[in-house]
Scaffold this active site. Structure first.
Site, PDB file in Angstrom:
ATOM      1  N   ASN A  29       1.743  -4.485   1.848  1.00  0.00           N
ATOM      2  CA  ASN A  29       1.093  -4.007   0.626  1.00  0.00           C
ATOM      3  C   ASN A  29       1.261  -2.487   0.628  1.00  0.00           C
ATOM      4  O   ASN A  29       0.666  -1.789   1.451  1.00  0.00           O
ATOM      5  CB  ASN A  29      -0.382  -4.392   0.597  1.00  0.00           C
ATOM      6  CG  ASN A  29      -1.090  -3.867  -0.652  1.00  0.00           C
ATOM      7  OD1 ASN A  29      -0.919  -2.728  -1.043  1.00  0.00           O
ATOM      8  ND2 ASN A  29      -1.915  -4.706  -1.263  1.00  0.00           N
TER       9      ASN A  29
ATOM     10  N   ASN B   5       0.469  -0.219  -1.594  1.00  0.00           N
ATOM     11  CA  ASN B   5      -0.543   0.604  -2.283  1.00  0.00           C
ATOM     12  C   ASN B   5       0.151   1.730  -3.057  1.00  0.00           C
ATOM     13  O   ASN B   5      -0.249   2.892  -2.986  1.00  0.00           O
ATOM     14  CB  ASN B   5      -1.557   1.167  -1.289  1.00  0.00           C
ATOM     15  CG  ASN B   5      -2.781   1.754  -1.994  1.00  0.00           C
ATOM     16  OD1 ASN B   5      -3.052   1.438  -3.143  1.00  0.00           O
ATOM     17  ND2 ASN B   5      -3.500   2.619  -1.300  1.00  0.00           N
TER      18      ASN B   5
ATOM     19  N   GLU C 176       1.675  -4.758  -4.453  1.00  0.00           N
ATOM     20  CA  GLU C 176       0.996  -3.602  -5.044  1.00  0.00           C
ATOM     21  C   GLU C 176       1.963  -2.415  -5.157  1.00  0.00           C
ATOM     22  O   GLU C 176       1.694  -1.315  -4.678  1.00  0.00           O
ATOM     23  CB  GLU C 176      -0.274  -3.231  -4.267  1.00  0.00           C
ATOM     24  CG  GLU C 176      -1.299  -2.549  -5.155  1.00  0.00           C
ATOM     25  CD  GLU C 176      -2.668  -2.407  -4.534  1.00  0.00           C
ATOM     26  OE1 GLU C 176      -3.548  -1.868  -5.232  1.00  0.00           O
ATOM     27  OE2 GLU C 176      -2.897  -2.815  -3.389  1.00  0.00           O
TER      28      GLU C 176
ATOM     29  N   ASP D   4      -0.308 -10.071   0.736  1.00  0.00           N
ATOM     30  CA  ASP D   4      -1.714  -9.703   0.842  1.00  0.00           C
ATOM     31  C   ASP D   4      -2.515 -10.835   0.203  1.00  0.00           C
ATOM     32  O   ASP D   4      -2.558 -10.962  -1.013  1.00  0.00           O
ATOM     33  CB  ASP D   4      -1.945  -8.377   0.119  1.00  0.00           C
ATOM     34  CG  ASP D   4      -3.393  -7.934   0.145  1.00  0.00           C
ATOM     35  OD1 ASP D   4      -4.234  -8.667   0.702  1.00  0.00           O
ATOM     36  OD2 ASP D   4      -3.689  -6.862  -0.415  1.00  0.00           O
TER      37      ASP D   4
ATOM     38  N   ASN E 236      -5.778 -11.162   0.688  1.00  0.00           N
ATOM     39  CA  ASN E 236      -7.125 -10.641   0.435  1.00  0.00           C
ATOM     40  C   ASN E 236      -8.227 -11.536   0.996  1.00  0.00           C
ATOM     41  O   ASN E 236      -9.331 -11.601   0.442  1.00  0.00           O
ATOM     42  CB  ASN E 236      -7.331 -10.387  -1.068  1.00  0.00           C
ATOM     43  CG  ASN E 236      -6.989  -8.958  -1.454  1.00  0.00           C
ATOM     44  OD1 ASN E 236      -7.466  -8.014  -0.830  1.00  0.00           O
ATOM     45  ND2 ASN E 236      -6.169  -8.796  -2.470  1.00  0.00           N
TER      46      ASN E 236
ATOM     47  N   ASP F 126      -2.654   1.972   2.971  1.00  0.00           N
ATOM     48  CA  ASP F 126      -3.888   1.569   3.657  1.00  0.00           C
ATOM     49  C   ASP F 126      -3.699   0.218   4.358  1.00  0.00           C
ATOM     50  O   ASP F 126      -4.584  -0.228   5.090  1.00  0.00           O
ATOM     51  CB  ASP F 126      -5.083   1.528   2.699  1.00  0.00           C
ATOM     52  CG  ASP F 126      -4.849   0.695   1.443  1.00  0.00           C
ATOM     53  OD1 ASP F 126      -3.697   0.269   1.199  1.00  0.00           O
ATOM     54  OD2 ASP F 126      -5.820   0.479   0.697  1.00  0.00           O
ATOM     55  N   HIS F 127      -2.548  -0.413   4.164  1.00  0.00           N
ATOM     56  CA  HIS F 127      -2.128  -1.599   4.901  1.00  0.00           C
ATOM     57  C   HIS F 127      -1.034  -1.207   5.893  1.00  0.00           C
ATOM     58  O   HIS F 127      -0.381  -0.176   5.734  1.00  0.00           O
ATOM     59  CB  HIS F 127      -1.563  -2.670   3.964  1.00  0.00           C
ATOM     60  CG  HIS F 127      -2.558  -3.245   3.006  1.00  0.00           C
ATOM     61  ND1 HIS F 127      -2.997  -4.555   3.076  1.00  0.00           N
ATOM     62  CD2 HIS F 127      -3.174  -2.705   1.914  1.00  0.00           C
ATOM     63  CE1 HIS F 127      -3.853  -4.780   2.081  1.00  0.00           C
ATOM     64  NE2 HIS F 127      -3.974  -3.672   1.375  1.00  0.00           N
TER      65      HIS F 127
END
Length: 255
Positions: A7, A9, A35, A148, A150, A245-246
């Site tokens: 991911n 981001n 993302e 991802d 989630n 952030d991943h």
């Protein structure tokens, strides 16, 4: 066959943090991104279709939001964008590359962390997606579903599990859904087939010192057909650099 999922981001942000330099050094056969937060016309630089790869994007209609991509050294025999659900396909959450009998998917399952409305959308996605997963599990094709999801499946998959049992991503209903998937006999969590250790995370909040203290969640997966169990050879989570952030999840297969 080396497959990396991340991911990003924001793919342009990840590029500025040298993701593509690192990616090329890994020499993956396939890369699945989620993302991307960009539309194709915004990715006119050659860096966003790396040399030696066939590149496919499925963007969200909303600018700067969601979006998935697949890069592959080998040209797929077919590309499928979306699941046929207008509400989710406009958010750019699913792209499938087919290579003969093998399907590799980049999936971005909705988050429910922003409130009840998005959690309801997440539950709707999960309810609609499970029949697809069960049908795919029986159709004779081999699948590697990267992305991802989630959802942290078990207590071992997030640092502060006790305090997060009422939070999106670790709700009882979400964990039960993962249980149903991974006990069906059709699907495996490739990472956990190799690595049973704790403190193995793929996402960290940008708040506080979550990254520095490794207060994370394992919500990025490569979920694979049970028939591929003996093909999973190595797996790792790359944390030496931070592109997002991943963190990238890397799995090597004997395919």
């Amino acid at each position: 066959m080396r497959i990396i999922t991340l991911n990003a981001n924001g793919i342009r942000s990840a590029e500025r943090k040298n993701f593509f330099l690192w990616m090329q050094a890994q020499q993956p056969d396939i890369v699945c991104l989620q993302e991307t937060k960009a539309q194709l016309h915004q990715l006119d630089s050659d860096v966003f279709c790396p040399v030696g790869y066939h590149c496919y994007y499925h963007d969200a209609q909303k600018k700067g939001y969601s979006g998935v991509a697949i890069y592959s050294k080998k040209k797929p025999t077919e590309i499928i964008e979306g699941l046929g659900w207008p509400d989710m396909d406009t958010e750019g959450r699913f792209i499938e590359a087919r290579f003969g009998n093998l399907s590799v998917i980049s999936l971005y399952l909705p988050s429910g962390s922003s409130g009840e409305e998005r959690q309801a959308i997440k539950f709707s996605f999960m309810e609609r997606f499970m029949p697809f997963l069960m049908a795919w599990g029986k159709n004779g094709r081999d699948y590697i579903i990267c992305g991802d999801w989630n959802i942290a499946h078990k207590a071992i998959d997030l640092k502060n599990w006790r305090g997060n049992q009422k939070n999106s991503g670790f709700l009882p209903e979400e964990r039960a859904w993962m249980d149903e998937l991974l006990t069906s006999g059709h699907w495996l969590d490739a990472f956990r087939e190799i690595n049973q250790e704790g403190d193995q995370y793929t996402w960290w909040s940008n708040r506080g010192q979550a990254w520095a203290k490794n207060v994370g969640w394992r919500i990025d997966y490569q979920i694979v057909s049970a028939a591929l169990k003996d093909k999973i050879k190595t797996t790792s989570i790359y944390k030496d650099e931070r592109f997002s952030d991943h963190a990238p999840l890397i799995v090597d297969y004997d395919l």
